[in-house]
Motif scaffolding. Structure first.
Motif, short mmCIF file in Angstrom:
data_model
loop_
_atom_site.label_atom_id
_atom_site.label_comp_id
_atom_site.label_asym_id
_atom_site.label_seq_id
_atom_site.Cartn_x
_atom_site.Cartn_y
_atom_site.Cartn_z
N THR A 1 -6.49 0.64 0.71
CA THR A 1 -6.07 1.92 0.13
C THR A 1 -6.71 2.14 -1.23
OG1 THR A 1 -3.95 1.68 1.25
CG2 THR A 1 -4.06 3.29 -0.50
N LYS B 1 6.27 9.82 4.45
CA LYS B 1 5.04 9.52 5.18
C LYS B 1 5.04 8.02 5.43
CE LYS B 1 1.85 13.18 3.90
NZ LYS B 1 0.50 13.46 3.43
N TRP B 2 4.72 7.66 6.64
CA TRP B 2 4.82 6.25 7.02
C TRP B 2 3.90 5.35 6.21
CZ3 TRP B 2 1.14 3.71 10.66
CH2 TRP B 2 1.48 2.39 10.89
N SER B 3 4.46 4.25 5.70
CA SER B 3 3.64 3.19 5.11
C SER B 3 4.35 1.86 5.27
CB SER B 3 3.33 3.48 3.64
OG SER B 3 4.49 3.36 2.86
N GLU B 4 3.71 0.82 4.82
CA GLU B 4 4.28 -0.53 4.89
C GLU B 4 4.38 -1.10 3.48
OE1 GLU B 4 2.90 -2.69 8.93
OE2 GLU B 4 1.43 -2.69 7.33
N HIS C 1 7.97 0.49 6.41
CA HIS C 1 8.14 -0.77 7.12
C HIS C 1 7.99 -1.96 6.17
CE1 HIS C 1 7.15 0.97 11.38
NE2 HIS C 1 8.06 1.67 10.73
N GLU D 1 4.03 9.83 -1.45
CA GLU D 1 3.98 9.78 0.02
C GLU D 1 5.23 9.10 0.59
OE1 GLU D 1 0.25 8.18 1.41
OE2 GLU D 1 -0.92 9.78 0.48
N ALA E 1 0.86 -1.18 0.00
CA ALA E 1 0.00 0.00 0.00
C ALA E 1 0.90 1.23 0.00
CB ALA E 1 -0.91 -0.02 1.22
N ASN E 2 1.41 1.57 -1.18
CA ASN E 2 2.39 2.63 -1.30
C ASN E 2 2.02 3.59 -2.42
OD1 ASN E 2 4.61 -0.13 -1.15
ND2 ASN E 2 4.13 1.18 0.59
N ILE E 3 2.09 4.87 -2.13
CA ILE E 3 1.97 5.87 -3.18
C ILE E 3 3.32 6.57 -3.23
CG2 ILE E 3 0.86 8.05 -3.81
CD1 ILE E 3 -1.67 6.94 -2.40
N HIS F 1 13.97 -1.58 4.33
CA HIS F 1 13.21 -1.09 5.49
C HIS F 1 13.73 0.27 5.95
CE1 HIS F 1 10.75 -1.84 9.17
NE2 HIS F 1 11.67 -1.09 9.75
N ARG F 2 12.83 1.20 6.18
CA ARG F 2 13.17 2.50 6.74
C ARG F 2 12.20 2.80 7.88
NH1 ARG F 2 17.69 4.26 6.41
NH2 ARG F 2 17.08 6.44 6.56
N PRO F 3 12.53 3.73 8.74
CA PRO F 3 11.58 4.07 9.82
C PRO F 3 10.22 4.48 9.27
CG PRO F 3 13.71 5.08 10.26
CD PRO F 3 13.81 4.47 8.89
N ALA G 1 -4.05 -4.54 2.95
CA ALA G 1 -3.81 -3.11 3.15
C ALA G 1 -3.87 -2.37 1.81
CB ALA G 1 -2.46 -2.88 3.83
#
Lengths: 413, 413
Positions: free
Chosen positions: B332, B182-185, B255, B177, B172-174, B250-252, B328
């Motif tokens: 979205t 902006k946080w996503s997984e 995820h 973002e 679920a990534n744009i 992986h980044r903060p 997820a």
């Protein structure tokens, strides 16, 4: 449903409760009882807590020959509408409002419980020993009771109090939408000890055919073992199984899937509110749809883990990930539910959620914040807070010990 | 990541593609390569299809000493921003834009493919035989190719063309973002035949330690069996496994969960668009959140069934119901994606979806409508339309053979 076979007796259905959701469900089962009169007694009873209502002159139900306040049951039975709790929705004429709970339930083989959870225990005590000993129940009461000691399901509490088996109904349902026949789905969970069929189980008494008793053990999460003696349904009734429950509840606008997992269906309905709080916060932060979907996914996994940890073998994780009571109800609650909405507003207005609750909910309490606190007391006692980082984060944010902005790093692993 | 152990050689990472999503992913892997220089060569290459760009006088990147159009790669390497495809986002200085694809990939042990799917085959053919024979790939290209004959995964097509193993990344990534942190997984799927470790597999040649070859069979849904000879990674490199892929991606704010199910991760990204069309229609009908959640749940189940039916044992249904690439991304796509939005508008304005597509998307095509048609041609040939009632309903509604209002009764069972 002629396929259910010819039995000498029909099932009598009673709905205990007549609020918004109670009346919507009563409408459904009455519609199905009328359409399946080979299996069900056509008249469905609905217990209504009696109260006085006034019908104004501008109401279509105004009757000049009746003056002053009237009994709600009389009005329902005359105009076929619950003008107080589900106004504007026509009810089937075979649905009978009954002000006497004892009279409403006395002949019922299928009891549908649908009333606010704070009234369950008292109501059940009132009819203890006054129902058919071989009746079966379905609880439509959402959620569970969580305490430090464990998780208790409303269906089990009903079953224990009445000495019957009780299943559960829960799903992505809003009473007003269901009542207006807007399409939705639901989940029914029903898995009594095996005894209804002719196939004898080891515990079944071989000598008495009319009063078969099964003693089954239930261990709840606190470790308490309760023994319940269950009486078999006489064989001249159609067996109460998944098929007959689907016949009773499924409508073209209300699609039913029947599963075995009562615990999963019940705890989904409680835990999703905690996730909805988190989703509302994340949306309030303006982090976008992906972040919201991420927090929902993580929450769903913690729901699965919670079920698995505390109900073990009896739970089916697909209840959470595949059924209406699970993933679909979660999606709905994270879109438009009050938990989600208040949490979102609390971030947007930078106000504690309690203040939003007060200003938005007219003194009503959010289920999600209560459940978050209850779940945390339980997890803390078990030393399991770290295994449920999202549930724990929600609790800590509610208590002012953490900030919403810390959610991603807290659940990162 | 010292835990990966001391190896003599480091992994060289190259990103093939530099659009919006390609640059966002290149930013991530460059950040991680810089932070994990014990495992990765610090400099990450990004192949950029060269083009000329103009920098206006009002741009912060305007340089009076350079006049006229400049090469995009030169600009990226000078100002550390992809001013054309990801403007406003600073890129790590260790990310090197390279206009020569051959030069960009020649030393890479890890190749990240991230370019529009219509360019994949041609690009791979261009570098055939010009990469390290023991390189491994990750495809970030969403979706799959479905035809009457079967389903083909982009990762497999890349792998077959280049003679390497290629996994997949989807979630679920744009792009915008993710690029703005902006946080996503996301989900990465990677499951090569077992050969990288010292533990010899039966097919492994025991005599050559530098050029271990494993021949593995792949049977796609059309039944075609392809044999791919895979060369083992020399043992002086850290093994390319789930841990190292997590370290790389992986980044903060991003995820990563790494799973084995490449087919599941890939087909989720395609099928969710079909479900998003249905969800958009239902929302456009004004049937409420529960109906929308119901159609999403039914769609999710058909995604699971599709995977199970056509990829059988290699698929893990939890990819659909538990991972970012599954549930997820579905959530979205059914909230804000273009498939959902255009479908919703088509009901609200009572216009065919093609007209909405034209007026809203500037000539671009919806992925969901294309996939719905492709999936239907495949299901029809297999005689399986009835087993996938929602996918079939979407196709029939698109073709004018059914109405949106018929969805509930069509999927009722």
């Amino acid at each position: 449903m002629g396929s259910l076979g010819p039995y000498q007796r029909k099932h009598k259905v009673s709905v205990v409760g007549s609020g918004n959701w109670g009346t919507a469900i009563a409408k459904i089962v009455a519609e199905n009882a009328a359409e399946n009169s080979d299996v069900f007694d056509k008249q469905v009873e609905m217990w209504v807590f009696e109260e006085k209502v006034e019908i104004g002159k501008d109401s279509p139900h105004y009757d000049a020959s009746v003056s002053g306040p009237q009994n709600l049951t009389d009005v329902i039975n005359r105009v076929h509408e619950n003008i107080k709790y589900l106004p504007g929705v026509s009810l089937p004429t075979n649905l009978h409002a009954n002000p006497s709970i004892e009279d409403a339930v006395k002949d019922a083989t299928i009891l549908v419980f649908n009333l606010p959870h704070q009234f369950i225990l008292k109501t059940c005590q009132q009819i203890q020993g006054k129902i058919l000993p071989y009746a079966r129940g379905i609880s439509c009461i959402k959620g569970v009771d969580v305490s430090e000691e464990g998780v208790s399901l409303f269906s089990e509490r009903i079953g224990k109090t009445l000495g019957i088996y009780c299943g559960a109904l829960s799903g992505a349902n809003i009473a007003n939408e269901v009542a207006r026949e807007k399409w939705s789905e639901t989940s029914i969970a029903y898995d009594p000890p095996h005894m209804d069929s002719k196939a004898a189980t080891p515990q079944r008494s071989p000598t008495s055919s009319q009063v078969d008793l099964v003693q089954f053990q239930h261990r709840d999460t606190s470790g308490e073992i309760s023994k319940v003696k269950l009486q078999a349904l006489p064989s001249d009734y159609p067996p109460i199984n998944h098929d007959i429950l689907k016949t009773l509840f499924h409508r073209p606008y209300f699609h039913v899937r029947v599963v075995n997992d009562v615990a999963g269906v019940s705890i989904s309905g409680a835990l999703k509110n905690v996730v909805a709080i988190a989703a509302g916060w994340v949306e309030g932060m303006g982090w976008g749809d992906n972040a919201k979907a991420a927090v929902m996914r993580v929450g769903l996994m913690e729901m699965v883990r919670f079920g698995d940890k505390f109900f073990g073998a009896t739970i089916d994780q697909r209840t959470f990930t595949e059924e209406s009571a699970g993933v679909a109800d979660l999606i709905t609650s994270c879109s438009g539910g009050r938990n989600h909405r208040c949490a979102k507003l609390s971030v947007e207005r930078n106000q504690p959620i309690e203040e939003i609750e007060q200003s938005e909910l007219n003194g009503q309490k959010l289920q999600g914040t209560l459940t978050a606190v209850e779940v945390n007391s339980f997890l803390k006692k078990q030393g399991l807070e770290e295994d449920f980082p999202l549930f724990t984060a929600v609790y800590r944010i509610l208590k002012g010990q953490m900030k919403v902005a810390e959610i991603p790093s807290y659940i990162e692993r």
